[in-house]
Scaffold this active site. Structure first.
Site, PDB file in Angstrom:
ATOM      1  CG  ASP A 147      -5.303  -5.685   2.514  1.00  0.00           C
ATOM      2  OD1 ASP A 147      -6.000  -6.698   2.732  1.00  0.00           O
ATOM      3  OD2 ASP A 147      -5.089  -5.244   1.373  1.00  0.00           O
ATOM      4  CG  HIS A 173      -4.107  -0.872  -0.562  1.00  0.00           C
ATOM      5  ND1 HIS A 173      -3.888  -0.765   0.795  1.00  0.00           N
ATOM      6  CD2 HIS A 173      -4.451  -2.168  -0.780  1.00  0.00           C
ATOM      7  CE1 HIS A 173      -4.080  -1.945   1.370  1.00  0.00           C
ATOM      8  NE2 HIS A 173      -4.416  -2.811   0.435  1.00  0.00           N
ATOM      9  CB  SER A 204      -0.955  -0.021   1.200  1.00  0.00           C
ATOM     10  OG  SER A 204      -1.849   1.064   1.163  1.00  0.00           O
TER      11      SER A 204
END
Length: 368
Positions: free
Chosen positions: A299, A204, A178
Site C-alpha cells: 500500500d 491501517h 501499517s
C-alpha cells in the site's frame, strides 16, 4: 512447528483460541496463562514462537506483561482487544511497548466471529513466527532507542533514488503506515515538530482505534493530532489520522483551501488506504510530500507512482532495516519512486525542512 502461548483471563477465550488453531498441524499450543504474571513466567520457561495477549487481565495486565516479556525474553506478541475506546488506547500503548500486531474482537462472546478471527489469527501466527529474528529491531523500540541504530549496522545495497528539482515549500504531507506504526510514528512527529502545512496519515486500523491513537500521539508529542471527520478543513500544523475502517480523500474546492472527505473505496483491500489518499493528493495545486513507512504489503506504492507522475515531488521512504515490517517501503523503493531512504527521526527532520513556512514572493518597486 509454531509454538503458541495463549494469555487470556477468560476460560472461554482460551478455549476459543485453542479451537481456532488446533486443526492446523503446524501450530502447537504449548501453554495457557490466565494472568499477565503467569504469561511472563511461562514465556521465560517455554520460549514460545508467538504469544496471544489479552489486554485486561488480573494480577498483571497485558501492558506490563508485554513490557516485561519484550525486555527479558523477546517474542512476537499479538494483542487481542475488544472494540471499545478504552481498550483501543491500551492496545496502542502495547504496540508502542513492543507488541507486533493486534486482532480486534467484539466485546460480546455471543457476537464472537470464530471463523473470521480464526482465519486472521492463523495468518498472523504464521507470519510473525517467521519474523521472530527481527526482534533486535523490536527491542530497540521498547528500549526507547533510536530505530536508526539497527539500520546503521545492517549492510545496505546500492539504491536508485530519484532526484527532484527545487520546489516551493510543501503545502501538504501524506503518509502511509501499517504494522509497526504505533511504535514508529511518535519518533517521526517528535523530531518533526509543528509543520507549516497539514499532514494526513493513513494508518491501517479498524474503527474505534484511530481516535485513541490520535489522542495518544497528541499527548506524547504536544502536536495538534486529531482523528479525521467528514468535510474537515486542513490547516497548517494539523496532523490528521484517517478514521479507522474507511478511506479519506483530499479535495481543493478553491485554490489554497484543502478539505478532507471520508469515502470508503470498494476496490481497496485495506483501510484507511494510502494509495487512495496519495492519488487524491496528486490533484492539489500545492507541492505534496509523500511518506511510506513500516507495514505489510505494498500500500502506498501505486499512489506514490501517481503522485510522481503528476507532481514529480518528494517521496520519503523509511529505511527497511528500521521497519517492523518492510513490505510497504521496500515496494516503493523497488519501484524507483523514492527520493530519500531515512530513519523515522530523519524523516521527521526532513519533513520540517521540506515544509518550512511558505513565504509570499516579494516584488521590487521603483521610485520615479
Amino acid at each position: 512447528m509454531i509454538r503458541l502461548l495463549i494469555s487470556d483471563d477468560s476460560a472461554f477465550m482460551r478455549i476459543a483460541i485453542r479451537k481456532m488453531v488446533e486443526s492446523h498441524l503446524d501450530i502447537e499450543v504449548v501453554g495457557e496463562a490466565k494472568t499477565g504474571q503467569m504469561c511472563v513466567d511461562m514465556a521465560r520457561e517455554l520460549r514460545p514462537d508467538v504469544i496471544t495477549m489479552d489486554v485486561e487481565m488480573p494480577v498483571m495486565d497485558g501492558l506490563e506483561a508485554t513490557r516485561q516479556i519484550m525486555a527479558a525474553t523477546p517474542c512476537p506478541i499479538i494483542m487481542l482487544s475488544s472494540l471499545t475506546e478504552r481498550n483501543s488506547v491500551t492496545t496502542i500503548r502495547a504496540l508502542e511497548l513492543g507488541a507486533v500486531d493486534f486482532i480486534a474482537k467484539k466485546s460480546s462472546f455471543v457476537q464472537l466471529d470464530i471463523v473470521q478471527i480464526g482465519a486472521d489469527l492463523v495468518e498472523k501466527l504464521r507470519y510473525w513466527a517467521k519474523k521472530k529474528t527481527r526482534l533486535s529491531t523490536l527491542r530497540s523500540f521498547t528500549a526507547s532507542a533510536s530505530p536508526l541504530a539497527a539500520a546503521k549496522n545492517a549492510p545496505t545495497a546500492p539504491r536508485q533514488l530519484r532526484s527532484v528539482p527545487t520546489q516551493q515549500a510543501a503545502g501538504l504531507v501524506v503518509l502511509g503506515i501499517s504494522t509497526g506504526g504505533p511504535a514508529t510514528l511518535p519518533h517521526v512527529l517528535k523530531s518533526m515538530g509543528r509543520l507549516g502545512c497539514p499532514m494526513v496519515v493513513a494508518q491501517h486500523m479498524p474503527p474505534m482505534f484511530t481516535s485513541g491513537f490520535a489522542a495518544h500521539l497528541r499527548s506524547e508529542t504536544g502536536l495538534d493530532v486529531v482523528e479525521s471527520t467528514e468535510q474537515m478543513e486542513l490547516k497548517p500544523g494539523m496532523i490528521v489520522i484517517a478514521k479507522g475502517g474507511t478511506d479519506v480523500v483530499v479535495r481543493e474546492p478553491f485554490p489554497g483551501k484543502l478539505m478532507l472527505y471520508q469515502k470508503t473505496d470498494a476496490n481497496a483491500n485495506i483501510h484507511p488506504n494510502a494509495d487512495v489518499l496519495f492519488r487524491s493528493a496528486a490533484a492539489a495545486s500545492c507541492p505534496v510530500v509523500a511518506v511510506v513507512m513500516t507495514g505489510m504489503g505494498s500500500d502506498g506504492m501505486l499512489g506514490a507512482k501517481d503522485l510522481v507522475a503528476r507532481k514529480n515531488g518528494h517521496v520519503l521512504v523509511q529505511e527497511p532495516d528500521s521497519c517492523i515490517v518492510d513490505g510497504m517501503p521496500t515496494s516503493t523503493l523497488n519501484a524507483g519512486l523514492a527520493t530519500a531512504v531515512l530513519s523515522p527521526q530523519e524523516i521527521g527532520t526532513r519533513l520540517s525542512r521540506l515544509c518550512a513556512t511558505r513565504t509570499l514572493p516579494t516584488f521590487k518597486t521603483s521610485v520615479l
